[in-house]
Design an enzyme around this catalytic site. Structure first.
Site, mmCIF file in Angstrom:
data_model
loop_
_atom_site.group_PDB
_atom_site.id
_atom_site.type_symbol
_atom_site.label_atom_id
_atom_site.label_comp_id
_atom_site.label_asym_id
_atom_site.label_seq_id
_atom_site.Cartn_x
_atom_site.Cartn_y
_atom_site.Cartn_z
ATOM 1 N N ASP A 13 -7.701 -11.790 -4.413
ATOM 2 C CA ASP A 13 -7.543 -10.676 -3.474
ATOM 3 C C ASP A 13 -7.766 -11.182 -2.037
ATOM 4 O OD1 ASP A 13 -7.231 -7.956 -2.757
ATOM 5 O OD2 ASP A 13 -9.400 -7.701 -2.675
ATOM 6 N N TRP A 29 -10.317 -7.671 11.939
ATOM 7 C CA TRP A 29 -9.488 -7.284 10.792
ATOM 8 C C TRP A 29 -8.018 -7.347 11.209
ATOM 9 C CZ3 TRP A 29 -6.296 -2.831 10.406
ATOM 10 C CH2 TRP A 29 -5.630 -2.749 9.180
ATOM 11 N N ARG A 80 -14.783 -3.125 5.893
ATOM 12 C CA ARG A 80 -14.405 -4.417 5.347
ATOM 13 C C ARG A 80 -15.630 -5.206 4.918
ATOM 14 N NH1 ARG A 80 -10.465 -2.415 4.552
ATOM 15 N NH2 ARG A 80 -8.342 -2.846 5.193
ATOM 16 N N SER A 134 2.723 -2.062 5.081
ATOM 17 C CA SER A 134 3.761 -3.097 5.222
ATOM 18 C C SER A 134 5.123 -2.584 4.745
ATOM 19 C CB SER A 134 3.363 -4.351 4.444
ATOM 20 O OG SER A 134 3.214 -4.062 3.064
ATOM 21 N N HIS A 171 -1.332 2.225 9.553
ATOM 22 C CA HIS A 171 -2.376 2.277 8.514
ATOM 23 C C HIS A 171 -3.021 3.665 8.577
ATOM 24 C CE1 HIS A 171 -5.620 0.845 5.915
ATOM 25 N NE2 HIS A 171 -5.035 -0.345 5.799
ATOM 26 N N GLU A 177 -2.781 -0.580 -7.894
ATOM 27 C CA GLU A 177 -4.172 -0.698 -7.442
ATOM 28 C C GLU A 177 -4.785 0.701 -7.440
ATOM 29 O OE1 GLU A 177 -5.650 -3.240 -3.831
ATOM 30 O OE2 GLU A 177 -5.280 -1.221 -3.082
ATOM 31 N N ASN A 198 0.786 -1.236 0.000
ATOM 32 C CA ASN A 198 0.000 0.000 0.000
ATOM 33 C C ASN A 198 0.817 1.285 0.000
ATOM 34 O OD1 ASN A 198 -2.408 -1.296 -0.198
ATOM 35 N ND2 ASN A 198 -2.943 -1.153 1.956
#
Ligand code: SFD
Ligand code: AMP
Length: 630
Positions: free
Chosen positions: A351, A218, A249, A439, A388, A126, A62
């Site tokens: 995914d 999550w 989610r 990450s 995040h 993405e 990401n």
């Protein structure tokens, strides 16, 4: 008490944790340690190959700034993060990671991580900052690199050793103490510098999952607030403890939505087919300027959805079938459209299979065919994850070269990523106010912190002064739950119910109920107010008293007991910080009903806090937000 052997390990740098940040630190620090004849030691409560948030794998990287493309700059990334966090960010830290993250991604690829490529050999994005990967084995690949680097430099790693506390010499961190979750051994790590990289925290709040599904959340249940406790207990200044993260989610199994929103350009609607991002758009004005930026900040996206939920317009659906159909229809002919449809179907399943296998299982169990019908999504429960779209963590020094005259005195104190405690560094979820590292950025920040910690050791190369009295006292405190259980287990016929002790599971339920009802959890629709928060503090004080009576039947439960204590401190830091910040800044994460508006005049500021382990007192501190880019 069962006999516990004490194992003493002496090292130069101690890395607590074995996740993305810790692996980055191991790789980088080993390189510099080897040059200078220093030793690096890493300790993980689990097995590095599958520990932490990336245990199940990931389907995207990401953070990839793609500086070489010339399309993006470090400033662009800082702007993105600043806006997404409603103005509250340490741009020096965000930029520090952003300028190096691409090289980390290139290392991952070199080590064998398959990154999707298009027909021209370019990475498949993405979204603007995200790359698609075949990431089922992501963590195995990264852990292998870390282990190799440690081995090459004569370092060591310990698995299944749970770190409980830092070892302190005044305001200096001189290592850590913990215990094996498999053998009767207490580990004392003596170090010249220590890195906290034990992830964030889940299960502080009551999760939506119940019964057999309870562990499903999550965020990985193995991350239980160890970083927060470690740094809080050491006396480090903490930041953004109010900034919890609530992701949206796929319902019940927590499958990711990023690929749907960004790659497949899907929309989500309420039960009546209305696109809440459009029908509730008037709300964006209220949270300007951030409500008006593109992309809309994550918490505001949540908020527009929650407004419909509170209006009784659930379920909320990701319109998967429409998105797939739209892309397939753009193919030049029917045959190509059919082929594209099959590809998209495979990508949709992959995914989940790469990152959240349980969601694929749930889809299969519910006969979901994403190309035919939409799927339910919802807001999860609150998590503490500085890497995040949350921001909680320790307040760390930024790099000197990124400071401006206005920020230098506030944000710089010598060693990049060092906390306000000497010799104690933090990275990944453990360091705050530098969101959106994910990450790749967490690994990168680990690299930065690892290198910086070695520089600190070279400047302060004295043997750590570890007080044996402190070690003995901590050892007794750590093992006490085992003694408590043995001593009192005969008092009742049902070991769960006992007048002398509380088992970790019940303790966790009590903490979760308290946080859920008073601090704005799921059942309270993420709403709270000053009075509820004050009551939460009263109840937390009783809980803290009872934590002295935690009981554990075995080593596994002893770990559970300490996870509870760690979570409890994370909870208290959160409640105090939500109370301290007298405004609502992140609707969609939490809403202070008594202060329902954003107050930029007074609260475009960091809310920091500090704990004194000797007195049990907390100090709340307001610090200025100063940007390094305009
Ligand atoms: O899309 C102790 N994240 C994603 N990042 C991406 O780049 N792409 C994605 O696709 C991502 N997605 C995602 C992500 C996270 C999760 C949970 C899911 C999906 C389901 C975010 C990253 O994973 C995250 O930013 C990093 O992993 C953070 O790194 P770090 O190092 O701060 O935390 P860690 O990797 O979880 O490691 C923690 C380690 O600490 C250990 N540990 N060790 C000793 N003693 C203790 N007491 C300890 N407590 C914990 C753990 O075992 C672990 O080794 S998406 O959905 O957003
Ligand atoms: P997620 O799967 O929600 O973790 O998202 C993965 C990445 O995509 C993160 O960087 C998110 O911030 C981003 N993202 C997810 N949904 C959206 C959206 N609707 N608009 C913009 N960015 C998004």
């Amino acid at each position: 008490m069962a006999d516990f052997q004490t194992v003493v390990v002496e090292t130069d740098l101690l890395i607590c944790g074995g996740g993305m940040a810790a692996c980055g630190a191991a790789v980088e620090a080993s390189y510099w340690a080897k040059k200078h004849g220093l030793k690096v030691t890493l300790v993980d409560k689990a097995a590095m190959d599958r520990s932490g948030a990336v245990a199940m794998g990931l389907s995207a990287i990401n953070q990839y700034v793609d500086l070489n493309s010339g399309n993006n700059t470090v400033k662009d990334y800082c702007d993105y993060v600043r806006n997404d966090l409603m103005g509250i960010t340490r741009e020096d830290l965000v930029a520090s990671i952003a300028r190096h993250v691409d090289s980390t991604v290139h290392l991952f690829e070199k080590w064998g991580l398959p990154i999707w490529k298009d027909e021209n050999g370019n990475y498949v994005h993405e979204g603007r900052w995200q790359l698609m990967i075949n990431g089922e084995s992501y963590k195995v690949i990264v852990a292998e690199a870390a282990k190799n680097a440690l081995a090459e430099a004569g370092g060591q790693y310990f698995e299944r050793v749970f770190i409980t506390h830092p070892l302190m010499d005044g305001n200096k961190c001189v290592g850590a103490i913990g215990f094996s979750v498999r053998e009767n051994k207490v580990y004392v790590f003596k170090a010249k510098a220590t890195l906290a990289a034990m992830g964030g925290a889940v299960h502080v709040f009551k999760p939506r999952s119940t019964g057999e599904g309870f562990g499903r959340s999550w965020y990985p249940p193995f991350n239980s607030g160890a970083s927060a406790f470690f740094t809080i207990y050491a006396g480090a200044e903490m930041t953004c403890q109010e900034v919890r993260f609530i992701p949206v989610r796929f319902k019940d199994a927590y499958g990711p939505v990023g690929a749907w929103f960004l790659l497949f350009k899907s929309i989500a609607t309420n039960a009546y087919g209305e696109d809440y991002m459009k029908t509730n758009a008037a709300e964006l004005e209220k949270w300007a300027p951030y409500g008006k930026v593109k992309p809309t900040p994550a918490n505001i996206r949540n908020w527009l959805m929650m407004l419909d939920v509170m209006d009784g317009k659930s379920p909320i659906y990701m319109q998967t079938a429409d998105a797939i159909k739209r892309i397939a229809e753009s193919a030049p002919d029917e045959k190509a459209a059919q082929k594209k449809l099959k590809e998209l179907e495979a990508e949709a399943w992959e995914d989940f299979l790469d990152m959240t296998i349980s969601q694929a299982i749930l889809w299969a169990a519910h006969n979901v065919e994403p190309e035919k019908k939409p799927s339910e999504i919802m807001a999860c429960d609150p998590y503490f994850i500085g890497s995040h779209s949350g921001a909680s963590g320790a307040w760390v020094s930024g790099p000197e070269d990124l400071q401006t005259p206005a920020t230098k005195d506030e944000y710089f104190w010598g060693y990049t990523n060092m906390t306000t405690v000497d010799g104690l560094f933090a990275a990944g979820d453990a360091s705050g106010a530098s969101s959106h590292k994910f990450s790749s950025g967490s690994f990168t920040e680990g690299r930065i912190a690892g290198k910086s910690a070695i520089a600190y050791i070279l400047d302060h190369n004295q043997a750590p002064n570890v007080d044996q009295g402190q070690v003995e006292a901590l050892k007794a405190e750590i093992l006490k739950p085992l003694d408590t259980f043995e001593k009192f287990k005969g008092a009742t016929t049902d070991p769960e119910v006992n007048p002398h002790y509380i088992r970790p599971k019940q303790f966790m339920f009590r903490l979760q109920k308290l946080m859920d009802e008073y601090a704005g959890g799921v059942s309270a629709q993420f709403k709270t107010n000053d009075k509820l928060l004050e009551r939460a503090l009263e109840l937390l004080a009783f809980l803290k008293e009872d934590s002295a009576n935690l009981a554990a039947q075995n080593l596994h439960e002893l770990m559970r007991a300490w996870e509870c204590v760690h979570r409890m401190y994370q909870a208290e830091a959160h409640v105090r910080s939500v109370l301290f910040r007298e405004e609502t800044r992140w609707p969609g994460y939490y809403f202070r009903a008594d202060k329902p508006q954003m107050d930029n005049e007074n609260w475009l500021a960091f809310c920091n806090c500090k704990y004194d382990r000797n007195t049990g007192e907390w100090t709340m501190i307001k610090r200025p937000v100063k940007y390094i880019t305009q």
